[in-house]
Design a protein around this motif. Structure first.
Motif, PDB file in Angstrom:
ATOM      1  N   GLU A  34       0.853  -1.205   0.000  1.00  0.00           N
ATOM      2  CA  GLU A  34       0.000   0.000   0.000  1.00  0.00           C
ATOM      3  C   GLU A  34       0.886   1.252   0.000  1.00  0.00           C
ATOM      4  O   GLU A  34       1.809   1.361   0.803  1.00  0.00           O
ATOM      5  CB  GLU A  34      -0.917  -0.017   1.235  1.00  0.00           C
ATOM      6  CG  GLU A  34      -1.669   1.281   1.501  1.00  0.00           C
ATOM      7  CD  GLU A  34      -2.497   1.764   0.320  1.00  0.00           C
ATOM      8  OE1 GLU A  34      -3.265   0.968  -0.252  1.00  0.00           O
ATOM      9  OE2 GLU A  34      -2.366   2.958  -0.043  1.00  0.00           O
ATOM     10  N   LYS A  36      -0.012   4.307   0.752  1.00  0.00           N
ATOM     11  CA  LYS A  36      -0.321   5.239   1.842  1.00  0.00           C
ATOM     12  C   LYS A  36       0.096   4.648   3.195  1.00  0.00           C
ATOM     13  O   LYS A  36       0.399   3.467   3.281  1.00  0.00           O
ATOM     14  CB  LYS A  36      -1.841   5.507   1.841  1.00  0.00           C
ATOM     15  CG  LYS A  36      -2.348   6.174   0.567  1.00  0.00           C
ATOM     16  CD  LYS A  36      -2.452   7.672   0.760  1.00  0.00           C
ATOM     17  CE  LYS A  36      -2.757   8.444  -0.503  1.00  0.00           C
ATOM     18  NZ  LYS A  36      -4.016   8.087  -1.141  1.00  0.00           N
ATOM     19  N   PRO A  37       0.065   5.469   4.250  1.00  0.00           N
ATOM     20  CA  PRO A  37       0.490   4.949   5.557  1.00  0.00           C
ATOM     21  C   PRO A  37      -0.555   4.085   6.269  1.00  0.00           C
ATOM     22  O   PRO A  37      -0.328   3.644   7.393  1.00  0.00           O
ATOM     23  CB  PRO A  37       0.770   6.217   6.373  1.00  0.00           C
ATOM     24  CG  PRO A  37       0.049   7.308   5.679  1.00  0.00           C
ATOM     25  CD  PRO A  37      -0.104   6.920   4.252  1.00  0.00           C
ATOM     26  N   ASP A  38      -1.695   3.825   5.627  1.00  0.00           N
ATOM     27  CA  ASP A  38      -2.738   3.032   6.286  1.00  0.00           C
ATOM     28  C   ASP A  38      -3.569   2.348   5.200  1.00  0.00           C
ATOM     29  O   ASP A  38      -3.475   2.706   4.023  1.00  0.00           O
ATOM     30  CB  ASP A  38      -3.632   3.948   7.147  1.00  0.00           C
ATOM     31  CG  ASP A  38      -4.381   3.204   8.251  1.00  0.00           C
ATOM     32  OD1 ASP A  38      -4.305   1.964   8.306  1.00  0.00           O
ATOM     33  OD2 ASP A  38      -5.044   3.886   9.061  1.00  0.00           O
ATOM     34  N   MET A  41      -7.332   4.068   2.441  1.00  0.00           N
ATOM     35  CA  MET A  41      -7.112   5.522   2.421  1.00  0.00           C
ATOM     36  C   MET A  41      -7.522   6.174   1.109  1.00  0.00           C
ATOM     37  O   MET A  41      -7.485   7.397   0.997  1.00  0.00           O
ATOM     38  CB  MET A  41      -5.621   5.819   2.657  1.00  0.00           C
ATOM     39  CG  MET A  41      -5.146   5.537   4.050  1.00  0.00           C
ATOM     40  SD  MET A  41      -5.422   6.943   5.126  1.00  0.00           S
ATOM     41  CE  MET A  41      -4.028   7.979   4.667  1.00  0.00           C
ATOM     42  N   GLY A  42      -7.867   5.399   0.101  1.00  0.00           N
ATOM     43  CA  GLY A  42      -8.208   6.005  -1.193  1.00  0.00           C
ATOM     44  C   GLY A  42      -9.704   6.149  -1.358  1.00  0.00           C
ATOM     45  O   GLY A  42     -10.400   6.678  -0.493  1.00  0.00           O
ATOM     46  N   LEU A 171       3.128  -1.020   4.345  1.00  0.00           N
ATOM     47  CA  LEU A 171       2.546   0.309   4.137  1.00  0.00           C
ATOM     48  C   LEU A 171       3.642   1.248   3.623  1.00  0.00           C
ATOM     49  O   LEU A 171       4.822   0.890   3.620  1.00  0.00           O
ATOM     50  CB  LEU A 171       1.956   0.830   5.445  1.00  0.00           C
ATOM     51  CG  LEU A 171       0.816  -0.011   6.031  1.00  0.00           C
ATOM     52  CD1 LEU A 171       0.484   0.430   7.448  1.00  0.00           C
ATOM     53  CD2 LEU A 171      -0.429   0.057   5.152  1.00  0.00           C
ATOM     54  N   ASN A 172       3.258   2.450   3.217  1.00  0.00           N
ATOM     55  CA  ASN A 172       4.212   3.424   2.665  1.00  0.00           C
ATOM     56  C   ASN A 172       5.051   2.790   1.553  1.00  0.00           C
ATOM     57  O   ASN A 172       6.255   2.983   1.470  1.00  0.00           O
ATOM     58  CB  ASN A 172       5.143   3.952   3.770  1.00  0.00           C
ATOM     59  CG  ASN A 172       4.360   4.659   4.867  1.00  0.00           C
ATOM     60  OD1 ASN A 172       3.597   5.578   4.578  1.00  0.00           O
ATOM     61  ND2 ASN A 172       4.521   4.214   6.100  1.00  0.00           N
ATOM     62  N   PRO A 174       4.766   2.889  -2.185  1.00  0.00           N
ATOM     63  CA  PRO A 174       4.288   3.244  -3.527  1.00  0.00           C
ATOM     64  C   PRO A 174       5.100   2.456  -4.558  1.00  0.00           C
ATOM     65  O   PRO A 174       6.311   2.312  -4.428  1.00  0.00           O
ATOM     66  CB  PRO A 174       4.583   4.747  -3.618  1.00  0.00           C
ATOM     67  CG  PRO A 174       5.673   4.991  -2.639  1.00  0.00           C
ATOM     68  CD  PRO A 174       5.523   3.970  -1.549  1.00  0.00           C
ATOM     69  N   THR A 277      -5.211  13.101  -7.306  1.00  0.00           N
ATOM     70  CA  THR A 277      -5.049  13.396  -5.881  1.00  0.00           C
ATOM     71  C   THR A 277      -5.959  14.532  -5.430  1.00  0.00           C
ATOM     72  O   THR A 277      -5.893  14.960  -4.288  1.00  0.00           O
ATOM     73  CB  THR A 277      -3.585  13.797  -5.566  1.00  0.00           C
ATOM     74  OG1 THR A 277      -3.290  15.006  -6.281  1.00  0.00           O
ATOM     75  CG2 THR A 277      -2.612  12.719  -5.981  1.00  0.00           C
ATOM     76  N   THR A 424      -1.535   7.549  12.668  1.00  0.00           N
ATOM     77  CA  THR A 424      -1.781   8.951  12.328  1.00  0.00           C
ATOM     78  C   THR A 424      -3.088   9.395  12.966  1.00  0.00           C
ATOM     79  O   THR A 424      -3.903   8.572  13.385  1.00  0.00           O
ATOM     80  CB  THR A 424      -1.920   9.124  10.803  1.00  0.00           C
ATOM     81  OG1 THR A 424      -3.042   8.339  10.369  1.00  0.00           O
ATOM     82  CG2 THR A 424      -0.685   8.641  10.066  1.00  0.00           C
TER      83      THR A 424
ATOM     84  N   LYS B 226      -1.369  18.578   3.055  1.00  0.00           N
ATOM     85  CA  LYS B 226      -1.062  17.994   4.364  1.00  0.00           C
ATOM     86  C   LYS B 226      -1.094  19.069   5.434  1.00  0.00           C
ATOM     87  O   LYS B 226      -1.570  18.868   6.533  1.00  0.00           O
ATOM     88  CB  LYS B 226       0.327  17.340   4.337  1.00  0.00           C
ATOM     89  CG  LYS B 226       0.386  16.124   3.447  1.00  0.00           C
ATOM     90  CD  LYS B 226       1.684  15.389   3.617  1.00  0.00           C
ATOM     91  CE  LYS B 226       1.514  14.198   4.542  1.00  0.00           C
ATOM     92  NZ  LYS B 226       2.687  13.305   4.482  1.00  0.00           N
TER      93      LYS B 226
END
Lengths: 474, 417
Positions: A34, A36-38, A41-42, A171-172, A174, A277, A424, B226
């Motif tokens: 993934e 994103k950090p979780d 999230m999309g 996670l994190n 890309p 985005t 987060t 952010k």
């Protein structure tokens, strides 16, 4: 020799996490990647939070088929995993003669899709079901099986269960490139390259780009922005069902629906964009929603707005899901899941398992498939603050941190120390509802930031994105 | 579920609730219980680490936390029962509330209830400001919690939305935390930093940290994904838009009562004030249930809230001593551009001689205004004002209250000419 996974799944939205969960039944080494950090999230986190029956899908499409299958699978899974839901039923309201005349075809389509309890109702019955509707309803279509669902808990449940049953989650991560050599797919991330025998692309908005990396140009994802307004819980008593408009070719239209948290949603808009985005709300979008809301349920606008948000649906030039097996590449592309991903995820996951088997993956069931139970953050079941036994065991469940949503310190700590922990503020919000209420975290954000920083050892500056902005021209 | 008994149950341990509790004890009421959802009693002043409190109530100048501590200490001394970390969850009966707390669930039954749950500022979402949802968006209250309660970092450069008393409070918190203020913006053609704020404004915003106040300007968008990177503002006179770079935005003022308990109890509410309607004796529409302080309407000062709490205590004591609850009452309605009038209800038994003034607020600057009170076609009162100011409580004579006909329509406070 670096580890070679059996399956790598790109994308941990509702669809990717459901696939990970499905594969975790079998003796496989699966990795879920993934960016994103979780998880979730999309597109998964910003939608209308409805568990669709698929009554209005085009009969014969893969979407219709998988929605129906998923609907059946979720009947068991949602209560088992404790995913918040409310079976309110949907009510399509016809506001003019054209719309009224479109109802029989919609009913017939629903019946063709196997949703046989859908029926046309009179204006009188429409107002009996929804007394606060504006005047002028000409009739309606009642869809008893449409339900509310928590779109935050569902992917967390899938992912948590997958983790518990041995799936690795990165996670994190890309994806920078995908290459295939010597029968192995190499998925390159920022710091490492993951190797796997089989690849599943569930990258949502980016599924076309991953598909290009494997040499395919079957579809292009156009992000379709949907803006929504969340009304205060005091609006909840105005609405009894999911109030839907008669759909058009492009969109299901603007609906008014309660949420499992006890709020009322108004939205979404539908606007094709180029930027994948761009989840900003817009002046035009919010203005349009207020007009629509006033026309459907005038009293809704007397209540306070609690939140606004925007999500992007992964629309393509095609009218159906873009799920394709490229057996020679041991690759399944799961693209174009438009706006029904939450509802269809379990059906899609089962189908993807079948496609992988078709491509040669051996699916041997494990002797034990562990189940899970998620913390309840919905209004339909008891919340911790309402449970004296729980508070007696741990007084932190009676210690309110977020007053608007009645979230206790105990729940915050549980979420920070869960198997798939919140790292987060947004992750904490989606796991507990904290900071999601009418004061929009203004009472509790400082306290929760301090708790999260302390419990996870992260700096408050990082949690508050204080170093993320551009340098300011002072 | 355990049910505790008390004489008066007060919800909210801010200035209104505590001042009322203290006065009730002084008038000899035996059991007074104050509940608050926060871990500490004292209410909003606890968050305001600047001076300016206490002149009316204690004839001394205190900071917010000193002022709050003084009230809490006084209440304790007099034997008020203070229950913190106690969240009211609903109504069990006409005069019993349920709660949740670290000690478990329970209910408190009282002979009278006073709601004093205060206010909050309307956050960004409720104001429908478009854009992404970056970090760095505050209200005055959340900013103060960040800076003074949790000692968390804020940004480097802020824009303050609003130019009234509380906006100056945000200004002091920001500059005290080393944050530069790029601008204060207000949709009104003038700021609303009237007396007593004007000298502080001159000293702080003209002399010490020269800061522009952009009048007739509205915020149209928040930039940044952010973290806040700027705000887009629009001049209401020219329609021109412009970006002010900043990493922090503070939305100030634009108050809304914390009326959850009141609405759960289905008390009659005032559409303009968004608080429960009360008559001149702070009586709501529910027998035995009173309300005071900023729950009644957008924010007044701590001193005004405390004064209301104290006055309400007298009426609560009378009620406990057997004064009958009025059978008939009429709402007092207000018409735009008047937002609310106070009291916003009148009861048959109100003694109008005690109400020399009726207060009201307007939503914009109005010069040479004539305010009328009408009941049906009859004009009960007419008064001329050279200036009506927004974000400031205006006062008119209250003698017309004695002329209200309880068989007629609700009195309406309107602007003519």
């Amino acid at each position: 020799m670096q580890k070679i996974y059996d399956v790598a799944i790109i994308g941990a939205g509702a669809v990717g996490t459901a696939i990970a969960r499905e594969l975790s039944r079998y003796r496989l080494n699966t990795v879920l990647l993934e960016a994103k950090p979780d998880v979730g999230m999309g597109t998964t986190k910003a939608n209308t939070a409805i568990w669709h029956t698929g009554f209005d899908a085009k009969p014969g499409t893969l979407e219709a088929q998988l929605l129906r299958r998923s609907y059946a699978l979720m009947q068991d899974y949602v209560p088992e995993a404790g995913v918040p839901t409310e079976p309110l039923g949907g009510l399509l309201v016809a506001w003019n003669e054209d719309q009224r005349q479109a109802l029989p075809a919609l009913r017939d389509r629903a019946h063709a899709n196997g949703v046989t309890d859908v029926r046309i109702i009179s204006p009188e019955e429409v107002y009996r079901l929804e007394p606060n509707l504006n005047q002028g309803a000409r009739g309606g279509l009642f869809v008893p099986g449409e339900s509310l669902i928590c779109p935050f808990t569902l992917p967390l449940a899938f992912a948590t269960q997958a983790l518990l049953n041995g799936v690795s989650l990165k996670l994190n991560f890309p994806v920078h490139s995908v290459k295939q050599q010597d029968g192995v797919t190499l998925v390159e991330g920022p710091e490492e390259t993951v190797r796997a025998r089989y690849l599943v692309n569930a990258a949502g908005l980016y599924s076309d780009e991953i598909d290009h990396m494997l040499g395919h140009h079957d579809f292009t994802v156009t992000p379709r922005r949907g803006e929504l307004i969340v009304y205060d819980k005091f609006a909840r008593s105005l609405v009894n069902h999911i109030i839907l408009p008669v759909p058009t070719a492009k969109t299901k239209g603007v609906l008014i629906s309660p949420t499992v948290y006890g709020n009322v949603l108004l939205g979404p808009t539908a606007e094709d964009l180029e930027d994948k985005t761009n989840t900003a709300t817009s002046e035009a979008g919010l203005t349009m929603l207020l007009e629509k809301g006033r026309a459907i349920l005038p009293r809704l606008l007397d209540e306070e707005v609690t939140a606004t948000y925007a999500g992007l649906r992964a629309a393509t030039e095609h009218k159906d899901y873009q799920i394709r097996l490229h057996a020679e590449q041991r690759y399944v592309c799961v693209g174009g899941i438009r706006s029904t991903g939450v509802s269809a995820a379990m059906g899609i996951a089962e189908y993807v398992g079948e496609l992988l088997a078709e491509a040669g993956l051996t699916l041997t069931p494990k002797p034990e498939f562990k189940t899970i139970r998620m913390p309840n953050i919905g209004e339909a079941g008891p919340r911790p603050y309402q449970q004296p036994e729980l508070i007696a065991q741990n007084p932190d469940y009676g210690r309110m941190v977020c007053h608007c949503e009645k979230v206790s310190l105990g729940e915050i700590l549980d979420a920070i120390h869960s198997p798939l922990p919140a790292r987060t503020l947004d992750g904490l919000r989606r796991r507990t509802r904290a900071m999601q209420g009418r004061c929009q975290s203004f009472n509790c954000q400082a306290h929760i930031t301090a708790i999260l920083a302390k419990e996870t050892g992260q700096s408050p500056r990082f949690l508050l994105s204080l170093d993320a902005g551009k340098e300011l021209p002072l | 579920m355990s049910i505790a008994q008390t004489d008066v149950l007060i919800v909210g341990a801010g200035p209104a609730g505590l001042a009322s509790a203290i006065q009730l004890k002084r008038q000899g009421v035996t059991r007074v219980t104050v509940v608050d959802r926060e871990p500490e009693a004292g209410g909003m002043p606890r968050l305001c680490h600047h001076t300016g409190f206490g002149v009316w109530d204690f004839h001394r100048l205190y900071t917010g936390p000193q002022y709050a501590r003084r009230y809490v200490a006084l209440a304790r001394e007099l034997g008020v029962e203070l229950l913190t970390e106690t969240t009211i969850t609903g109504w069990r009966s006409e005069r019993a509330l349920t709660f949740t707390s670290p000690g478990g669930l329970g209910a408190i039954e009282a002979r009278a209830i006073l709601l004093a749950t205060g206010v909050r500022e309307r956050p960004r979402a409720a104001r429908l400001i478009p854009g992404y949802r970056p970090r760095g968006v505050f209200t005055t209250g959340s900013l103060q919690r960040f800076v003074d309660e949790e000692h968390l970092p804020v940004g480097k450069r802020a824009v303050i939305v609003g130019a009234e008393g509380v906006s100056l409070s945000a200004f002091m918190t920001l500059t005290g935390a080393g944050v530069a203020v790029a601008a204060m913006i207000t949709e009104f053609p003038r700021d609303q930093l009237y007396l007593p704020y004007a000298p502080a404004k001159w000293w702080l915003m003209d002399v010490r940290h020269p800061t522009p106040i952009r009048t007739a300007t509205r915020i149209t968008r928040i930039l940044g994904r952010k973290r806040v990177e700027g705000v887009e503002v629009e001049s209401l006179s020219t329609g021109q838009r412009q970006v002010i770079p900043c990493d922090t935005v503070v939305f100030t003022g634009d108050w809304i009562p914390e009326h959850e308990v009141a609405r759960k109890g289905e008390l009659a509410m005032d559409a303009g004030a968004k608080g429960p309607r009360v008559d001149g004796q702070f009586r709501t529409s529910a027998p035995g249930v009173f309300a005071a302080g900023n729950l009644l309407r957008g924010a007044e000062t701590a001193a005004t809230s405390a004064m209301e709490g104290r006055f309400a205590a007298g009426h609560i004591a009378d009620f406990l001593a057997g004064r009958a609850w009025p059978r008939r009452r009429l709402p007092i309605l207000a018409q735009s551009p008047i937002i609310w009038a106070f009291p916003n209800a009148i009861s048959v038994s109100d003694d109008p001689t005690r109400l020399k003034r009726v207060s009201f607020r307007v939503e914009k600057f109005i010069d040479d205004a004539v305010v009328q009170v009408r009941q049906g076609r009859k004009v009960l009162h007419e008064q001329r004002f050279s200036h009506l100011l927004p974000n400031e409580t205006m006062r008119m004579k209250g003698d017309w209250l004695s002329r209200v006909d309880f068989g007629g329509d609700p009195p309406q406070v309107i602007l003519t000419g």
